[in-house]
Motif scaffolding. Sequence first.
Motif, PDB file in Angstrom:
ATOM      1  N   ARG A   1       1.066  -1.161   0.013  1.00  0.00           N
ATOM      2  CA  ARG A   1       0.044  -0.258  -0.071  1.00  0.00           C
ATOM      3  C   ARG A   1       0.361   1.484  -0.208  1.00  0.00           C
ATOM      4  O   ARG A   1       0.761   2.176  -0.358  1.00  0.00           O
ATOM      5  CB  ARG A   1      -1.109  -0.147   0.736  1.00  0.00           C
ATOM      6  CG  ARG A   1      -2.295   1.260   1.779  1.00  0.00           C
ATOM      7  CD  ARG A   1      -2.952   1.509   0.348  1.00  0.00           C
ATOM      8  NE  ARG A   1      -3.855   0.207   0.375  1.00  0.00           N
ATOM      9  CZ  ARG A   1      -4.929  -0.129   0.661  1.00  0.00           C
ATOM     10  NH1 ARG A   1      -4.967   0.087   2.084  1.00  0.00           N
ATOM     11  NH2 ARG A   1      -4.928  -1.670   0.537  1.00  0.00           N
ATOM     12  N   MET A   2       2.231   1.010   0.753  1.00  0.00           N
ATOM     13  CA  MET A   2       3.161   2.618   0.520  1.00  0.00           C
ATOM     14  C   MET A   2       3.828   2.695  -0.509  1.00  0.00           C
ATOM     15  O   MET A   2       3.490   3.657  -1.311  1.00  0.00           O
ATOM     16  CB  MET A   2       3.913   2.372   1.980  1.00  0.00           C
ATOM     17  CG  MET A   2       3.465   2.910   3.028  1.00  0.00           C
ATOM     18  SD  MET A   2       4.674   2.422   4.270  1.00  0.00           S
ATOM     19  CE  MET A   2       3.227   2.695   5.819  1.00  0.00           C
ATOM     20  N   ASN A   3       4.444   1.782  -1.105  1.00  0.00           N
ATOM     21  CA  ASN A   3       4.591   1.414  -2.471  1.00  0.00           C
ATOM     22  C   ASN A   3       3.610   2.091  -3.146  1.00  0.00           C
ATOM     23  O   ASN A   3       4.211   2.966  -4.553  1.00  0.00           O
ATOM     24  CB  ASN A   3       4.925   0.131  -2.657  1.00  0.00           C
ATOM     25  CG  ASN A   3       6.032   0.197  -2.129  1.00  0.00           C
ATOM     26  OD1 ASN A   3       7.202   1.121  -1.805  1.00  0.00           O
ATOM     27  ND2 ASN A   3       7.204  -1.437  -2.408  1.00  0.00           N
ATOM     28  N   GLU A   4       2.304   1.568  -3.025  1.00  0.00           N
ATOM     29  CA  GLU A   4       1.573   1.844  -4.680  1.00  0.00           C
ATOM     30  C   GLU A   4       1.140   3.614  -4.130  1.00  0.00           C
ATOM     31  O   GLU A   4       0.913   4.544  -5.410  1.00  0.00           O
ATOM     32  CB  GLU A   4       0.033   2.105  -4.143  1.00  0.00           C
ATOM     33  CG  GLU A   4      -0.138   0.165  -4.656  1.00  0.00           C
ATOM     34  CD  GLU A   4      -1.840  -0.348  -4.408  1.00  0.00           C
ATOM     35  OE1 GLU A   4      -2.310  -0.016  -3.451  1.00  0.00           O
ATOM     36  OE2 GLU A   4      -1.239  -2.128  -4.438  1.00  0.00           O
ATOM     37  N   ILE A   5       1.452   3.977  -3.048  1.00  0.00           N
ATOM     38  CA  ILE A   5       0.869   5.338  -2.754  1.00  0.00           C
ATOM     39  C   ILE A   5       2.120   6.631  -3.271  1.00  0.00           C
ATOM     40  O   ILE A   5       2.316   7.340  -3.987  1.00  0.00           O
ATOM     41  CB  ILE A   5       0.927   5.582  -1.302  1.00  0.00           C
ATOM     42  CG1 ILE A   5      -0.565   5.399  -0.275  1.00  0.00           C
ATOM     43  CG2 ILE A   5       0.416   7.153  -0.775  1.00  0.00           C
ATOM     44  CD1 ILE A   5      -0.612   5.088   1.077  1.00  0.00           C
ATOM     45  N   ILE A   6       3.516   6.109  -3.071  1.00  0.00           N
ATOM     46  CA  ILE A   6       4.784   6.973  -3.475  1.00  0.00           C
ATOM     47  C   ILE A   6       4.287   6.517  -4.896  1.00  0.00           C
ATOM     48  O   ILE A   6       4.670   8.171  -5.492  1.00  0.00           O
ATOM     49  CB  ILE A   6       6.092   6.016  -2.817  1.00  0.00           C
ATOM     50  CG1 ILE A   6       5.723   6.511  -1.442  1.00  0.00           C
ATOM     51  CG2 ILE A   6       7.070   6.469  -4.006  1.00  0.00           C
ATOM     52  CD1 ILE A   6       7.022   5.531  -0.825  1.00  0.00           C
ATOM     53  N   ALA A   7       4.372   5.859  -5.701  1.00  0.00           N
ATOM     54  CA  ALA A   7       3.783   5.390  -7.404  1.00  0.00           C
ATOM     55  C   ALA A   7       3.077   6.381  -7.923  1.00  0.00           C
ATOM     56  O   ALA A   7       2.831   7.079  -8.679  1.00  0.00           O
ATOM     57  CB  ALA A   7       3.471   4.159  -7.035  1.00  0.00           C
ATOM     58  N   ALA A   8       2.148   6.750  -6.869  1.00  0.00           N
ATOM     59  CA  ALA A   8       0.418   6.958  -6.747  1.00  0.00           C
ATOM     60  C   ALA A   8       0.739   8.967  -7.302  1.00  0.00           C
ATOM     61  O   ALA A   8       0.736  10.061  -8.148  1.00  0.00           O
ATOM     62  CB  ALA A   8      -0.273   7.593  -6.715  1.00  0.00           C
TER      63      ALA A   8
ATOM     64  N   LEU B   1      -0.590  10.669  -1.463  1.00  0.00           N
ATOM     65  CA  LEU B   1      -1.794   9.997  -1.020  1.00  0.00           C
ATOM     66  C   LEU B   1      -3.230  10.085  -1.833  1.00  0.00           C
ATOM     67  O   LEU B   1      -3.909   9.918  -2.277  1.00  0.00           O
ATOM     68  CB  LEU B   1      -2.483  10.022   0.485  1.00  0.00           C
ATOM     69  CG  LEU B   1      -3.419   9.799   1.189  1.00  0.00           C
ATOM     70  CD1 LEU B   1      -3.528   7.966   1.171  1.00  0.00           C
ATOM     71  CD2 LEU B   1      -3.254   9.672   2.930  1.00  0.00           C
ATOM     72  N   ILE B   2      -3.401  11.590  -1.605  1.00  0.00           N
ATOM     73  CA  ILE B   2      -4.645  12.166  -2.972  1.00  0.00           C
ATOM     74  C   ILE B   2      -4.235  11.596  -4.301  1.00  0.00           C
ATOM     75  O   ILE B   2      -5.269  11.877  -4.611  1.00  0.00           O
ATOM     76  CB  ILE B   2      -4.519  14.304  -2.497  1.00  0.00           C
ATOM     77  CG1 ILE B   2      -4.268  14.688  -1.219  1.00  0.00           C
ATOM     78  CG2 ILE B   2      -4.989  14.757  -3.263  1.00  0.00           C
ATOM     79  CD1 ILE B   2      -4.438  15.985  -0.723  1.00  0.00           C
ATOM     80  N   GLU B   3      -3.697  11.746  -4.253  1.00  0.00           N
ATOM     81  CA  GLU B   3      -3.245  10.707  -5.658  1.00  0.00           C
ATOM     82  C   GLU B   3      -3.747  10.122  -5.979  1.00  0.00           C
ATOM     83  O   GLU B   3      -4.388   9.503  -6.828  1.00  0.00           O
ATOM     84  CB  GLU B   3      -2.286  11.197  -6.488  1.00  0.00           C
ATOM     85  CG  GLU B   3      -1.927  12.502  -7.230  1.00  0.00           C
ATOM     86  CD  GLU B   3      -1.337  13.224  -5.670  1.00  0.00           C
ATOM     87  OE1 GLU B   3      -1.449  13.179  -4.866  1.00  0.00           O
ATOM     88  OE2 GLU B   3      -0.542  14.191  -6.398  1.00  0.00           O
ATOM     89  N   TYR B   4      -3.559   9.344  -4.697  1.00  0.00           N
ATOM     90  CA  TYR B   4      -3.464   7.827  -4.267  1.00  0.00           C
ATOM     91  C   TYR B   4      -4.754   7.261  -4.327  1.00  0.00           C
ATOM     92  O   TYR B   4      -5.428   6.388  -5.267  1.00  0.00           O
ATOM     93  CB  TYR B   4      -2.653   7.112  -3.733  1.00  0.00           C
ATOM     94  CG  TYR B   4      -3.292   5.686  -3.194  1.00  0.00           C
ATOM     95  CD1 TYR B   4      -3.063   4.835  -4.244  1.00  0.00           C
ATOM     96  CD2 TYR B   4      -4.238   5.067  -2.260  1.00  0.00           C
ATOM     97  CE1 TYR B   4      -2.886   3.324  -2.860  1.00  0.00           C
ATOM     98  CE2 TYR B   4      -4.302   4.266  -1.708  1.00  0.00           C
ATOM     99  CZ  TYR B   4      -4.151   3.324  -2.343  1.00  0.00           C
ATOM    100  OH  TYR B   4      -4.407   1.836  -1.883  1.00  0.00           O
TER     101      TYR B   4
END
Length: 166
Positions: free
Chosen positions: A148-155, A158-161
């Motif tokens: 989940r943290m990797n997905e947030i960074i990749a996005a 957090l707002i973009e995610y």
Amino acid sequence: MSKVSDSNSIKGSGHAVCVGDDVDTDMIIAGRYLRTKNKNLWAEHAFEDYDPTIAGRLSGSVIVAGKNFGCGSSREQAAAALKAAGVKAVVARSFARIFFRNAINLGIPLFEVAGFECKDGKEVSFDLEDAVVECGGRSYESVRLSDRMNEIIAAGGLIEYLGRRK
């Protein structure tokens, strides 16, 4: 430049900007600059009280820190200043937990590596998905972040995610 692929892998590189242990959020961005929401101003004055020469070297950099990076107050502006300044990632022996989460929420790749060694100005490469950082021909394993943290960074944060999940 950091690269984001479809698999949420973030790879990148940058020149090392080295700081020591216990660099607190007041040293990252002094309170006197928080009267504004101008992130460019924060970027201009990042680390000013720690070392006034650092702000001019942050664009395209990987911050290499000692233990307890980002301790002190919970100000999100410290992580925002680093992002606005063009910091690509932060490698530290350990992070203060509130800074850690603020940086993740803003999309800054973080690597917690106990024995990382790199000199100022040297090239640092990183791979978030594999949790690996390299400098001077040596490869170091980082504490692996959650998917989940990797997905947030990749996005990109957090707002973009959250926006992508709608």
